[in-house]
Design a protein around this motif. Structure first.
Motif, PDB file in Angstrom:
ATOM      1  N   LYS A  59       0.838  -1.210   0.000  1.00  0.00           N
ATOM      2  CA  LYS A  59       0.000   0.000   0.000  1.00  0.00           C
ATOM      3  C   LYS A  59       0.873   1.260   0.000  1.00  0.00           C
ATOM      4  O   LYS A  59       0.612   2.209  -0.734  1.00  0.00           O
ATOM      5  CB  LYS A  59      -0.925   0.008   1.220  1.00  0.00           C
ATOM      6  CG  LYS A  59      -1.933   1.170   1.213  1.00  0.00           C
ATOM      7  CD  LYS A  59      -2.895   1.050   2.376  1.00  0.00           C
ATOM      8  CE  LYS A  59      -3.966   2.141   2.307  1.00  0.00           C
ATOM      9  NZ  LYS A  59      -4.866   1.970   1.139  1.00  0.00           N
ATOM     10  N   VAL A  60       1.907   1.264   0.853  1.00  0.00           N
ATOM     11  CA  VAL A  60       2.819   2.406   0.949  1.00  0.00           C
ATOM     12  C   VAL A  60       4.247   1.899   0.782  1.00  0.00           C
ATOM     13  O   VAL A  60       4.693   1.020   1.514  1.00  0.00           O
ATOM     14  CB  VAL A  60       2.677   3.135   2.304  1.00  0.00           C
ATOM     15  CG1 VAL A  60       3.604   4.347   2.351  1.00  0.00           C
ATOM     16  CG2 VAL A  60       1.238   3.556   2.542  1.00  0.00           C
ATOM     17  N   ILE A  61       4.967   2.454  -0.198  1.00  0.00           N
ATOM     18  CA  ILE A  61       6.348   2.052  -0.476  1.00  0.00           C
ATOM     19  C   ILE A  61       7.263   3.247  -0.254  1.00  0.00           C
ATOM     20  O   ILE A  61       7.217   4.222  -1.011  1.00  0.00           O
ATOM     21  CB  ILE A  61       6.494   1.531  -1.924  1.00  0.00           C
ATOM     22  CG1 ILE A  61       5.521   0.374  -2.182  1.00  0.00           C
ATOM     23  CG2 ILE A  61       7.931   1.093  -2.206  1.00  0.00           C
ATOM     24  CD1 ILE A  61       5.445  -0.046  -3.629  1.00  0.00           C
ATOM     25  N   ASP A  62       8.056   3.203   0.794  1.00  0.00           N
ATOM     26  CA  ASP A  62       8.971   4.308   1.123  1.00  0.00           C
ATOM     27  C   ASP A  62       8.231   5.642   1.145  1.00  0.00           C
ATOM     28  O   ASP A  62       8.623   6.610   0.483  1.00  0.00           O
ATOM     29  CB  ASP A  62      10.140   4.340   0.130  1.00  0.00           C
ATOM     30  CG  ASP A  62      11.240   5.316   0.566  1.00  0.00           C
ATOM     31  OD1 ASP A  62      11.321   5.615   1.769  1.00  0.00           O
ATOM     32  OD2 ASP A  62      11.995   5.771  -0.320  1.00  0.00           O
ATOM     33  N   ASP A  63       7.131   5.676   1.876  1.00  0.00           N
ATOM     34  CA  ASP A  63       6.284   6.864   2.067  1.00  0.00           C
ATOM     35  C   ASP A  63       5.481   7.266   0.833  1.00  0.00           C
ATOM     36  O   ASP A  63       4.803   8.299   0.837  1.00  0.00           O
ATOM     37  CB  ASP A  63       7.117   8.083   2.526  1.00  0.00           C
ATOM     38  CG  ASP A  63       7.729   7.864   3.906  1.00  0.00           C
ATOM     39  OD1 ASP A  63       7.109   7.153   4.720  1.00  0.00           O
ATOM     40  OD2 ASP A  63       8.826   8.394   4.156  1.00  0.00           O
ATOM     41  N   ASN A  64       5.532   6.468  -0.229  1.00  0.00           N
ATOM     42  CA  ASN A  64       4.749   6.754  -1.433  1.00  0.00           C
ATOM     43  C   ASN A  64       3.553   5.806  -1.496  1.00  0.00           C
ATOM     44  O   ASN A  64       3.729   4.585  -1.530  1.00  0.00           O
ATOM     45  CB  ASN A  64       5.601   6.588  -2.688  1.00  0.00           C
ATOM     46  CG  ASN A  64       6.754   7.574  -2.731  1.00  0.00           C
ATOM     47  OD1 ASN A  64       6.566   8.763  -2.517  1.00  0.00           O
ATOM     48  ND2 ASN A  64       7.954   7.083  -3.000  1.00  0.00           N
ATOM     49  N   VAL A  65       2.354   6.364  -1.506  1.00  0.00           N
ATOM     50  CA  VAL A  65       1.133   5.558  -1.524  1.00  0.00           C
ATOM     51  C   VAL A  65       0.906   5.019  -2.936  1.00  0.00           C
ATOM     52  O   VAL A  65       0.975   5.760  -3.922  1.00  0.00           O
ATOM     53  CB  VAL A  65      -0.085   6.387  -1.081  1.00  0.00           C
ATOM     54  CG1 VAL A  65      -1.358   5.551  -1.136  1.00  0.00           C
ATOM     55  CG2 VAL A  65       0.137   6.933   0.335  1.00  0.00           C
TER      56      VAL A  65
END
Length: 475
Positions: free
Chosen positions: A465-471
């Motif tokens: 869902k969230v990858i390194d603070d990127n949704v």
């Protein structure tokens, strides 16, 4: 004429001398300047901390335990009593360590060309090292470095989703400078798929050193980029509940809970395994136990298991009929319990041996009448059926963010000719119409296809869902 010849020789001689002087005094200067710089400067890489993986509620599924690794000074010979004494000291301090293995590892990496300390102990837990650190750190032959070790708190419950990390091999080291320094890499699941994100970026320190390689000044320092975390759509509490239901039933199986937008809330492949066994290298005994288990706990059944879809295919098959031949669904079919083809006496039976009588589409799906689909498939043909079923997501990869997903098989005439060098038969069309024969799909393909039936959109399933603070956004 002789005068011109002498002049030419003179010019060639001095031209060559000038060119050589340029090469020695100017061009070679850059080369020797580089060598001199290498002799006075040393670059040491700083390892990043691997990112953590959590579920939708913030429960950690993959985390890092803090501890230390132990390295020994190079060029200590096997016969050197100092090496034996140092290894004995380590075994005395940490009785669980194996002296033979440490000496073997040291011997493997020790050479006249290696000037780096050699790691002989991968990980000692933080509390265990605290009391021993003052005594060991003063020994010049020993170097102690901060280290992290991957840990999976929910073990078997999320193993097929999260995967595991393990020691990297030469091929993996050559492909990735971070892996080469860290010595660990994602081997399966999300750990493998998102390895580039989770591993972070190396930092480094450039120092000025003396002739004895002692650092006297830091010239440049770049911190590592680490803690690149990933949050999943998965709910680990739901995952555990479903797993335990499988355990109570003592049945091998797969269960997937996916929202119609592709977000995977739970994906259970039962039975499973403990990924923590692989972190430090799995033992031969544990590996054989996994391989010999007839329930195949190591197989991720929701993307690596392929099965005949059976009657789940019938809704999609009806759509394929309608897209292939206009008006084909308008006429009913008669079910007498079976059909035959041509002069053959072989009976292709309906599950209801007494027959369903006159059947239209809605009743054919409600009561799962096989004969209805047999007859319609003969009017449409296997190639048209296969083309549309693949467009519905069956027999093709879903694009889920997990590695090594299987395709499955939705056959047609060309597929059989390529695979078996044989022609296609009408009887194979008939059984394909009810999801049998050569038909093979993964459970995740069926979940995706079900979402298509519900929404008319073919979504891409997503774990993250969230990858390194990127949704991430459903597609």
């Amino acid at each position: 004429m002789r005068y011109k010849f002498v002049i030419l020789v003179f010019l060639l001689f001095w031209g060559g001398m000038i060119a050589r002087l340029y090469h020695v005094s100017i061009k070679s200067n850059f080369y020797y300047e580089g060598l001199a710089k290498d002799n006075i400067e040393r670059k040491r890489f700083i390892k990043p901390v691997r990112g953590e993986i959590s579920d939708i509620n913030g429960n950690l599924l993959a985390m890092n335990q803090i501890g230390f690794s132990i390295l020994l000074k190079p060029h200590l010979k096997q016969t050197n009593q100092k090496l034996i004494a140092v290894v004995d000291k380590l075994v005395e301090t940490f009785p669980d360590l194996n002296k033979t293995i440490m000496l073997k590892v040291y011997k493997k990496h020790n050479s006249p060309y290696n000037h780096k300390f050699i790691k002989v102990v991968d990980f000692i837990h933080y509390p265990n090292m605290m009391g021993a650190y003052p005594k060991l750190s003063i020994l010049p032959e020993i170097k102690i470095e901060a280290e992290t070790k991957r840990y999976y708190p929910y073990g078997k419950y999320a193993a097929h989703i999260v995967g595991y990390t393990g020691r990297s091999n030469k091929k993996e080291n050559l492909k990735d400078p971070v892996v080469n320094e860290v010595g660990k890499v994602g081997k399966s699941g999300l750990e493998r798929y998102y390895n580039k994100v989770l591993e972070g970026d190396l930092g480094y320190v450039v120092s000025k050193v003396t002739a004895t390689n002692k650092a006297i000044e830091v010239l440049e320092k770049v911190p590592p980029k680490d803690n690149k975390n990933i949050q999943l759509n998965v709910d680990i509490n739901l995952q555990k509940m479903i797993y335990e239901r499988f355990k109570e039933s003592k049945e091998v199986g797969v269960a997937i809970v996916m929202r119609t937008n592709g977000e995977i809330v739970s994906a259970v492949s039962y039975p499973s395994y403990d990924p923590n066994l692989f972190v430090g290298g799995i033992s031969t005994k544990d590996w054989r136990a996994l391989q010999d288990n007839l329930a195949h706990p190591f197989t991720n059944k929701f993307i690596h298991g392929t099965y005949p879809p059976g009657s789940t295919i019938k809704m999609g098959m009806a759509l394929a009929f309608s897209k292939s031949l206009a008006g084909v669904l308008d006429t009913p079919e008669h079910c007498g319990g079976y059909i035959t083809l041509g002069k053959s006496k072989h009976k292709f039976r309906c599950w209801a041996s007494w027959g369903h009588g006159t059947v239209r589409l809605r009743r054919a799906i409600r009561e799962s009448c096989d004969v209805y689909f047999y007859n319609k498939s003969l009017k449409v043909g296997i190639d048209a059926m296969a083309k549309h079923l693949r467009s519905f997501g069956l027999g093709v990869k879903t694009g889920v963010d997990l590695p090594r997903e299987y395709n499955g098989v939705i056959p047609d005439k060309a597929w059989k000719m390529k695979r078996y060098k044989q022609a296609w038969y009408m009887g194979e069309t008939v059984i394909s119409a009810i999801g049998q024969g050569y038909d093979l799909v993964t459970p995740l393909q069926v979940a995706r296809y079900t979402a298509l039936l519900a929404t008319s959109k073919l979504v891409t399933p997503r774990m993250a869902k969230v990858i390194d603070d990127n949704v991430t956004h459903p597609t």
